[in-house]
Design an enzyme around this catalytic site. Sequence first.
Site, PDB file in Angstrom:
ATOM      1  N   GLU A 185       0.831  -1.207   0.000  1.00 44.05           N
ATOM      2  CA  GLU A 185       0.000   0.000   0.000  1.00 44.05           C
ATOM      3  C   GLU A 185       0.868   1.260   0.000  1.00 44.05           C
ATOM      4  O   GLU A 185       0.640   2.195   0.762  1.00 44.05           O
ATOM      5  CB  GLU A 185      -0.980  -0.007   1.173  1.00 44.05           C
ATOM      6  CG  GLU A 185      -2.022  -1.109   1.039  1.00 44.05           C
ATOM      7  CD  GLU A 185      -3.195  -0.971   2.000  1.00 44.05           C
ATOM      8  OE1 GLU A 185      -3.034  -0.311   3.040  1.00 44.05           O
ATOM      9  OE2 GLU A 185      -4.264  -1.549   1.705  1.00 44.05           O
ATOM     10  N   GLU A 284      -6.242  -7.263  -1.688  1.00 41.13           N
ATOM     11  CA  GLU A 284      -6.827  -7.433  -0.357  1.00 41.13           C
ATOM     12  C   GLU A 284      -8.275  -7.027  -0.466  1.00 41.13           C
ATOM     13  O   GLU A 284      -8.583  -5.862  -0.735  1.00 41.13           O
ATOM     14  CB  GLU A 284      -6.146  -6.532   0.686  1.00 41.13           C
ATOM     15  CG  GLU A 284      -4.733  -6.931   1.010  1.00 41.13           C
ATOM     16  CD  GLU A 284      -4.104  -6.019   2.078  1.00 41.13           C
ATOM     17  OE1 GLU A 284      -4.841  -5.429   2.891  1.00 41.13           O
ATOM     18  OE2 GLU A 284      -2.874  -5.900   2.069  1.00 41.13           O
TER      19      GLU A 284
HETATM   20  C1  GAL Z   1      -4.400  -2.957   4.676  1.00 42.51           C
HETATM   21  C2  GAL Z   1      -2.966  -3.435   4.807  1.00 42.51           C
HETATM   22  C3  GAL Z   1      -2.891  -4.763   5.534  1.00 42.51           C
HETATM   23  C4  GAL Z   1      -3.740  -4.714   6.764  1.00 42.51           C
HETATM   24  C5  GAL Z   1      -5.152  -4.312   6.415  1.00 42.51           C
HETATM   25  C6  GAL Z   1      -6.085  -4.192   7.581  1.00 42.51           C
HETATM   26  O1  GAL Z   1      -4.471  -1.610   4.466  1.00 42.51           O
HETATM   27  O2  GAL Z   1      -2.358  -3.562   3.560  1.00 42.51           O
HETATM   28  O3  GAL Z   1      -1.570  -5.047   5.832  1.00 42.51           O
HETATM   29  O4  GAL Z   1      -3.187  -3.800   7.640  1.00 42.51           O
HETATM   30  O5  GAL Z   1      -5.145  -3.048   5.829  1.00 42.51           O
HETATM   31  O6  GAL Z   1      -6.162  -5.351   8.272  1.00 42.51           O
END
Ligand code: GAL
Length: 987
Positions: A185, A284
Amino acid sequence: MRLLNSLTAALLGLVWGVSSTSNNLTDAVTWDQYSLSVNGERTYIYSAEFHYQRMPVPELWPDIFQKFKANGFNAISVYFFWSYHSPSPDVYDFETSGKNVQRLFDYAKEAGLWVIARAGPYCNAETSGGGLALWGSDGSMGKLRTADETYHQAWLPWVTKIGQIIAANQITQGGPVILNQIENEYQENTHSPNATEVLHMEQIEKAFRDAGVVVPFTHNEKGMRSQSWSTDYQNVGGAVDIYGLDSYPGSLSCTNPDAGFNVVRTYYQWFQNYSYTQPEYLPEFEGGWFSAWGSGSFYDQCTTEHDPAFPDVYYKNNIGQRVTLHNVYMAWGGTNWGHSAAPVVYTSYDYSAPLRETRQQWDKLFQTKLIGLFTRVSKDLLQTEMVGNGTGYKLSSSSGFSWVLRNPDSGATFTTIQQASTKSRSNVTFAVDLETSAGTVTVPTVELYGRQSKILVTDYKFGSNELLYASADIAVYGVFDVDVLVLYLKEGQTGEFGLKSNQTLTYKVFGDSSFAATTNTTENSFRYTQAAGTSAVQFSNGVLVYLLDQPTAWRLWAPVTTSNPFVAPNEQIFVLGPYLVRDASITGGHLIVNGDNDNATTFEAYTGKPIESIVWNGKPIKAERTAYGSYTAHIPGAESRRISLPALTRWRSADSLPEAQPDYDDSKWIVCDKNSTLSPTKPESIPVLFASDYGFYPGAKIYRGYFDGVNSTSVYISTSGGLGFGWNAWLNGQLIGGHPGNGSLTNINATLSLPTSALKLKDNVITVVVDYHGHDQTSTAKGVENPRGILGAYLLPSGKSTSTGFKQWKIQGNAGGSANIDPVRGPMNEGGLYGERVGWHLPGCDTGSGSSNFSDSTPLEGLDKSGIRFYTTEFELDLDEDLDVPLGVEFSAVSGTVARVMLWVNGYQYGKYVPQLGPQTRFPIPPGVVNNRGRNSLAVSLWAQTDDGAKLDEVTLFSYGQYQTSFKFSQDWSYLQPGWSNREEFA
Ligand code: GAL
């Protein structure tokens, strides 16, 4: 050059029907604007996020992977945390127990899962420091997450080493790795070739390429906040091969079932704008959400997060927008055992994920599976164009919204329908127009019951047959002796489908669903109303269609007969009924099935071949053939198996705060003698008291500050431990104050009065214990370099930051500091409490009559004033070997108790309970940490934060469920549980 490549690729793609842009390093993984191809074959990537650090027992990784695979996933996405492998500069452990990542790759491959590698160097992930090495928390790593050369030199050995391991496990080497993510990110805010972000991305990319990584690079945009690293958008350098967008759209609330549930409908346009030559990748996508210290509810209470409607509505919404790479974060969250959590979370990282922290499956996972199985077999989904979308689009009512995709080669269409307002809980019915090869078919009655979505198809091939259209969801299809199609609906809903055939089909119906031919199209179309349970329809051309109501479909399994993550429709066996099917094969007329079961149930299998018996977990059971060619048997559950868990008794206890006493011998402690620090945070007094500057990273820190005289009236102490941390200070053994902790405070300072009665002329000592809730991430706070421990301290009225009135400070933290003296449990298991330093948490520690420290007392008696005590006990378990009984330890304390409690099982810190903050009171302990058959040691530290003292109401061993299983949960785990040895030197 790139343009030329893409053009050539696009042309080749047209000819071959496969995606064919490559990064010019390998053809094993290629892509185009539709989908990814692996070894020349288009595939839907349905991936499960998994963090091996959150399960220290590698033997259980296959349990989790088998569940992923069985539930329709074909890949895992994995963070590799630098912090876990590198306790100090130049020391890297890729061998010991859970640090052995080769086992991870091997197990993933065995389970038939590809791997998307994400090694940072920065990861985030709610882990301490976001995964950066904690030894860098002293400020020595330079400007984090920039191209700063100091930072570059700090992470380069990590990326080189882990990069080489990843490289050796790439698909090109016969391994499972197909994609490699760069940073995490990381936002490209300025599109300028000299921007430090661009240079940093290029540094990391070079390091991975130098390590031998040839698979495509990916990235994950932090929501729709910027446009980062796409070759299609202002590429000034640093771009990756395949752009990705992270999304957590739920806005769900654990306490308000009406909150959230509005899907995002702008992904398609976003990808069209910023990565139109690439497949749509969600690296994600919300599989749940984490929870913080002091939050009003635990994961168990987050009913909307648990709702199977979440994957049903949200994941189908992603499919409707042409997403063909989909990673669920988290698919299994696991445990922040030891001191591995970032301050934003507590011990449990259950995440309300589809697979629970306890490794238990539930309905949300089962619905996730149905979508995964659908994407696994629906090849025409891998190359679609958006036909149109909108409220009321192709629908008879504006109460619905649809996305219509069409495969330009085959003409197949996929219409995702959802309610116009996806949070609606009302039932809606509308007609849907489907454009088929035989013209428009209007399905008059399509129902959505509340939060429900469906994907309707046209010209959908299954085996050698083809649906002209269907208005019920397709769970999966398989190619056996005949083609078998499985549809699902909610009970009472109407489904319709047309089968292409040049003859008029006749059929036989089995089960309770009412089923009839319709005149909706010229011939061979059928309408039915879904009854509870299973119905089946056998057509005169051999086609078998299963009609399942949704809960029945949740217990549908399609185990595969290949270890290739790519599954052809004829490489499956269908099973209905059990809680889990791990694997199935047919040998010598027997269907051999291994799995887990909760309650005795009817087992139905479609094999396509004649069988005599079903061998369930090694036990042959006679199989009956059904009239439509499947086989049934009755398999046992575990519901009547007796589980006996011992009460925790025979406690021994000892004082774990001898350091508060003025005469405590701290001659071996480190003197705080630094007058400057590399930390970006300015010390509030000199000497520097930041724990990292003295080599102590995880866990509580203990300080002793000396001063002379009786003239000081108070002491100013400023501390930092991360959200929810607490601290206390004692003057010559007498409590002078502190703070119980607050879920929104990272730093806490106080001016504490010094009782004159406690002061002495010489050698007063103030003992300060500062708890630790992890190092900060850079996403939510100042990052790993934000110091922990004491930020400053001086005596009042006359002390100040430069001349504090103290003559000396000493510090003690986890035994051995960064020396990693327990490599099996790793660098984050222990903190600096006395009992931890001397190893009272370890198995085999003598707390019996031979030990002068220990006496009989229980945590239910507790402390009658402030202080810290350690309680130890042992218990035996004798669980049947063929059972999976996820165990936990539950704590409670009367309201008003102000305490900090840690739990150790066989030396692993597996829980932190802070009654004044909550919310966690139940702590799952996996096999391997606990011995299902044999002796176990358990320890509890109880830190009473006020002079009211503290005690627990309850410390109980309990089980979350019981399953009869083929998996070996009872093993000799001794290699994971090294015992006590003399640690006096760390006292
Ligand atoms: C995203 C990040 C992950 C984790 C997730 C929330 O923004 O890439 O590593 O932190 O949020 O659980």
